[in-house]
Enzyme design. Structure first.
Site: not given
Length: 324
Positions: A126, A15, A17-18, A44
């Site tokens: 969160k 992603g 942020t990842g 992928k």
């Protein structure tokens, strides 16, 4: 963690942020990096790019259960989660597995703006994960990053993004200050934070600039070369209009919690309320909530001002991929 470099496993490594976190960890040279990738994504292009960067690929899913996740966390020193917003609550088994596997530090998926409970559904989820981690007795670091610079500037007229109109919105008078960080720099700070014993069992706020909404629009108008056109597109959103949007999104979400559009609209509207009317995304508020200041911890890390970032942003053919 003496001897070999510590092993960091990243959840959500493909992603936005990842990817920034993985890049920062690798660039530091201080870590071995692994990623947990779902079986459906194992071939992928984004996964292949991780392999090409010498990231160890471990196949698994957050919903695999504690036993399988514990196996996938074997040998991991630090677990960092940067999962999608809709699976925030699914992190619990990963942290139970981290406890069983002897992980030495966990970083749950925060990477947003600071604030109080009871304002944003996503933020409350969160915070509930933070409480879960503390109750487990896991060593932790919580990291927030303010608002992405990528979302703080008006998109140029050439952009084909369906979200272009929302980039022209100004909430209230536009005079609220907000913490800003270049998405691409998050990983640089994360690499420093998770290697630092001072940040263990603390929350850290990462930020590079603090500007008002109007300053962001004015910087965008000057830098893009489309000043008059972008200024003409500004739309001011009142508190009453935002409350109407929140109520509408909440109604859709209550009717169908799997309604992705309602969930996204509710999350975005909650952020707008928190930042622009409650003014929670400020350094003063973060410090009041007990965050350590990454700028004070790491004064040697180069940083972007919003003006610096804007020059890069408007040089891109399409600067809007983070809206997707």
């Amino acid at each position: 963690m003496s001897g070999a470099r510590p092993l960091v496993l990243v959840l959500g490594a493909t992603g936005h942020t990842g990817r920034s976190i993985v890049n920062g960890l690798l660039a530091s040279g201080n870590f071995r990096v692994a990623a947990l990738i779902r079986p459906a994504s194992i071939s992928k292009p984004a996964t292949n790019a991780l392999r090409d960067s010498r990231v160890e690929i471990r196949t698994g899913d957050l919903r695999d259960g504690v036993e399988k996740l514990t196996h996938n966390l074997a040998g991991v020193d630090i677990l960092i989660s940067a999962v999608a917003a809709w699976v925030i609550q699914d992190q619990k088994d990963a942290f139970l597995a981290a406890k069983a596997a002897g992980v030495k530090r966990v970083v749950p998926c925060d990477f947003g703006t600071p604030g109080a409970r009871g304002v944003r559904l996503l933020h409350d989820q969160k915070l509930a994960i933070r409480d879960f981690i503390k109750d487990l007795g896991l060593p932790y670091t919580f990291i927030d990053v303010g608002w992405w610079m990528q979302l703080a500037l008006p998109l140029p007229e050439r952009s084909a993004s369906p979200m272009k109109a929302s980039s022209y919105e100004v909430y209230g008078a536009g005079d609220d200050r907000m913490l800003l960080t270049d998405l691409n720099h998050i990983g640089t700070y994360v690499a420093r934070i998770v290697a630092d014993p001072r940040t263990l069992n603390h929350a850290v706020i990462v930020w590079e600039d603090e500007r008002t909404q109007l300053e962001g629009h004015e910087i965008g108008e000057r830098t893009s070369g489309e000043g008059d056109a972008l200024k003409a597109k500004r739309v001011y959103v009142s508190a009453d209009e935002l409350e109407r949007r929140i109520a509408e999104a909440k109604e859709g979400y209550v009717k169908d919690p799997n309604n992705m559009l309602a969930r996204m609209n509710l999350a975005r509207s909650g952020y707008m309320l928190s930042m622009h009317f409650l003014r929670e995304n400020t350094l003063e508020n973060a410090k009041r909530l007990g965050y350590l200041d990454a700028r004070e911890l790491y004064p040697d890390v180069p940083r972007h001002s919003l003006e610096d970032f804007a020059k890069e942003f408007y040089s891109l053919p399409e600067p809007a991929p983070v809206y997707e």
